[in-house]
Every structure is written in structure tokens, then in C-alpha cells.
Enzyme design. Structure first.
Site, mmCIF file in Angstrom:
data_model
loop_
_atom_site.group_PDB
_atom_site.id
_atom_site.type_symbol
_atom_site.label_atom_id
_atom_site.label_comp_id
_atom_site.label_asym_id
_atom_site.label_seq_id
_atom_site.Cartn_x
_atom_site.Cartn_y
_atom_site.Cartn_z
ATOM 1 N N HIS A 89 34.067 67.438 64.207
ATOM 2 C CA HIS A 89 34.175 68.512 64.615
ATOM 3 C C HIS A 89 35.927 68.693 64.951
ATOM 4 C CE1 HIS A 89 30.151 69.714 66.521
ATOM 5 N NE2 HIS A 89 30.177 70.245 65.023
ATOM 6 N N GLU A 106 24.166 67.071 67.732
ATOM 7 C CA GLU A 106 23.763 65.070 68.587
ATOM 8 C C GLU A 106 22.824 65.879 69.704
ATOM 9 O OE1 GLU A 106 26.773 63.012 70.680
ATOM 10 O OE2 GLU A 106 25.526 62.562 72.073
ATOM 11 N N CYS A 133 38.349 58.455 67.557
ATOM 12 C CA CYS A 133 37.463 56.723 68.255
ATOM 13 C C CYS A 133 36.955 56.346 66.795
ATOM 14 C CB CYS A 133 36.198 58.436 69.013
ATOM 15 S SG CYS A 133 34.758 58.541 67.989
ATOM 16 N N HIS A 156 27.002 62.478 64.373
ATOM 17 C CA HIS A 156 26.111 62.981 65.474
ATOM 18 C C HIS A 156 24.658 63.459 65.579
ATOM 19 C CE1 HIS A 156 29.298 66.243 65.442
ATOM 20 N NE2 HIS A 156 29.329 65.421 66.548
ATOM 21 N N CYS A 188 27.198 57.898 64.809
ATOM 22 C CA CYS A 188 27.375 56.510 65.141
ATOM 23 C C CYS A 188 26.768 55.671 65.930
ATOM 24 C CB CYS A 188 28.275 57.535 66.256
ATOM 25 S SG CYS A 188 29.762 56.568 67.605
HETATM 26 FE FE1 F3S Z 1 32.969 58.674 68.815
HETATM 27 FE FE2 F3S Z 1 30.859 57.672 68.814
HETATM 28 FE FE3 F3S Z 1 31.713 58.169 70.796
HETATM 29 S S1 F3S Z 1 31.582 59.375 67.288
HETATM 30 S S2 F3S Z 1 33.007 60.007 71.016
HETATM 31 S S3 F3S Z 1 32.587 56.885 69.298
HETATM 32 S S4 F3S Z 1 29.624 58.795 69.899
#
Ligand code: F3S
Length: 289
Positions: A40, A124, A12, A72, A94
Site C-alpha cells: 500500500h 488481509e 518492514c 497481505h 508475509c
Molecule cells: Fe510488515 Fe508483515 Fe508486519 S508486511 S507490518 S512485517 S505483518
């Protein structure tokens, strides 16, 4: 046998960003530490540790140098400890997680009781609880939400771990609403990627004979993705590597769908696709690129 990959697969945005920032820091500073696992996914973490990334469990284990904070995020208390030690901090939290942290903090300042929908043991969520007011509760399911009690004049607010399934989140919201708190505020802090990935995986699972979900067994979003697919297709398998693809799974199977958790790299997806085409040769290649 027709193999179809989900339209959203591989890293992602948040994980891609975290890995790029860690690689850049490794090039610049040589050996660096990460607080917990940066993402992870065992295979990616092993590849990064071969380049000099050392995962430690606590700030106490770092004496100096550079530390990477995982996607996280960390609690305000741990952040203070790292700053006090004078460490160079590379923060890969993120932006979706940062958003949830900001909301949790603000809700405390505004006097709300907070319910977080998520896995209480996930890093998280542990950090998110520390941003929220004291007395914040974490619930993982509808059943846990049913056990909650609120005062009649309660002002309650609900938010979610970023990788929760929307269905579970809505279930908990429904249960809390049924308890009639005086005020209820709902923040959908599930990230767009997780939501879209689950939707596309569910669609694909409903059209194929067998589904493979690739990702770390400790990855919250991978486990969630597997649960979502299993609800529509019992023949769903969670695998970490191509070595786990079993020939016996494909008897009478004409269509296979493949999806992955958000911390699974494209190269691992490509290997699983190859192993699915030729299950007998799945043990051939195990080395990272
Ligand atoms: Fe990835 Fe951030 Fe969502 S790490 S799964 S874009 S919360």
C-alpha cells in the site's frame, strides 16, 4: 529545528521481502501481474509498474504468465483459482500473515467461534476470514465488540489483523471477556514490527512539538501509526510525499519527529527530511529515483 527519525522507519521486513521478490520476478519474467496492490504505497507501486508489474483486481483478469500475491495474502479460494489457471505464482505473503491464517484455520477445525480484530475491508482481513470458520465476525473497535452476543457454552477465540494497535486489540479482548463465554482463547497475531513501530512512534511523539507520519493513505499500518501519535500529540500530520510538507506547520516548532508506515521506502523518508529542513523548496523534486 531539530529533526529526529523514529528508530524504526522505512520498509518492514515483510514489505522489503515482497518488493525484492517482485523485482526479482520482473527481472526473470518481464511483465507480470499482481493481485491487487503489492504493497500500500502508491510511489513504490508506480516504480514497479514502470518495470512491468500490472495490478489486477481479480484472478478472472489474468489469462496466463506470472502472478505475484501481495504481502497481505489471499484466500484459499483465490489460491485454488490461480492454480487451476496454471499460473506461475510468486507468493510474497508475509510470514506474520501466514501465521494468522494458520491459526484461523486450526481454530475452525477445533470448533471455536472466531472474532477477528481488524478492518473488515482490508485485503488481509478479507483473506483471513476465508481461512476461519463460517460465522467468524470482524470487529474494528470496542464499540463494535460491545454489540457481540455469545451463547453461554460458547468457545470463543480472538485474533488480530497483523497491523492493529495493541491498545485496540486489548480493548476488544476485555469486552469479549466481560461477556463471559465458557472458554476464551486469545492469539496476539499483531506483528512485532507493527507493535514496535507504534511504541517507538508514540515515545517520539511525546517528546517533540510536531510529528510527521509518512505513508500511503490506504495503508492500514500508516493510519494506525497516525492515530497512535495523535493520541499523544495533536500536531501530527499524515503525508504521502515531501510535496505535502507545509511551511506554516513549523511556526514556533523547535523539534520534529518523523516516522513512517511499513510500506514507505527509505528514499521517500530522506526526501521528507530534506523538505522539512527547507519547507519552501518542497515542490522542487517529485520524480522517483
Ligand atoms: Fe510488515 Fe508483515 Fe508486519 S508486511 S507490518 S512485517 S505483518
Amino acid at each position: 529545528m531539530k529533526i529526529t527519525k523514529a528508530r524504526r522507519i522505512g520498509f518492514c521486513f515483510g514489505v522489503k521481502r515482497a518488493v525484492m521478490m517482485a523485482e526479482e520476478a520482473l527481472r526473470k519474467y518481464g511483465e507480470i501481474s499482481s493481485l491487487g496492490s503489492i504493497i500500500h504505497n502508491k510511489q513504490v507501486v508506480e516504480a514497479l509498474s514502470a518495470k512491468g508489474l500490472k495490478a489486477v483486481n481479480s484472478a478472472r483478469d489474468i489469462d496466463g504468465g506470472t502472478v505475484v500475491i501481495s504481502s497481505h495474502g489471499i484466500s484459499p479460494k483465490v489460491a485454488r483459482e490461480l492454480r487451476r489457471k496454471g499460473l506461475k505464482i510468486i507468493d510474497t505473503t508475509c510470514p506474520f500473515v501466514l501465521n494468522a491464517q494458520r491459526i484461523a484455520k486450526r481454530l475452525g477445525e477445533e470448533g471455536y467461534s472466531v472474532v477477528i480484530v481488524g478492518d473488515a475491508n482490508h485485503p488481509e482481513v478479507k483473506a483471513l476470514v476465508d481461512f476461519a470458520p463460517s460465522g467468524t465476525v470482524v470487529v474494528g473497535s470496542r464499540a463494535e465488540a460491545e454489540a457481540l452476543t455469545f451463547r453461554k457454552d460458547a468457545r470463543v477465540s480472538i485474533l488480530s489483523q497483523t497491523t492493529q494497535s495493541t491498545a485496540n486489540f486489548l480493548d476488544v479482548v476485555g469486552v469479549v471477556l466481560g461477556k463471559r463465554p465458557k472458554e476464551l482463547r486469545v492469539f496476539n497475531t499483531i506483528c512485532n514490527d507493527a507493535e514496535e513501530r507504534q511504541r517507538l512512534a508514540r515515545d517520539l511523539a511525546s517528546k517533540v512539538d510536531l510529528m510527521l507520519v509518512i505513508g500511503g493513505r490506504h495503508s492500514a499500518n500508516t493510519k494506525r501509526l497516525c492515530e497512535v501519535c495523535k493520541k499523544v500529540l495533536n500536531s501530527t500530520h499524515l503525508i504521502e510525499t515531501e510535496g505535502e510538507v507545509e511551511k506554516a506547520w513549523f511556526k514556533k516548532v523547535r523539534t520534529v519527529g518523523i516516522t513512517s508506515g511499513a510500506s514507505t521506502p527509505d528514499w521517500l523518508v530522506a526526501r521528507v527530511v530534506r523538505a522539512t529542513r527547507q519547507p519552501r523548496r518542497t515542490q522542487d523534486s517529485q520524480k522517483n529515483p
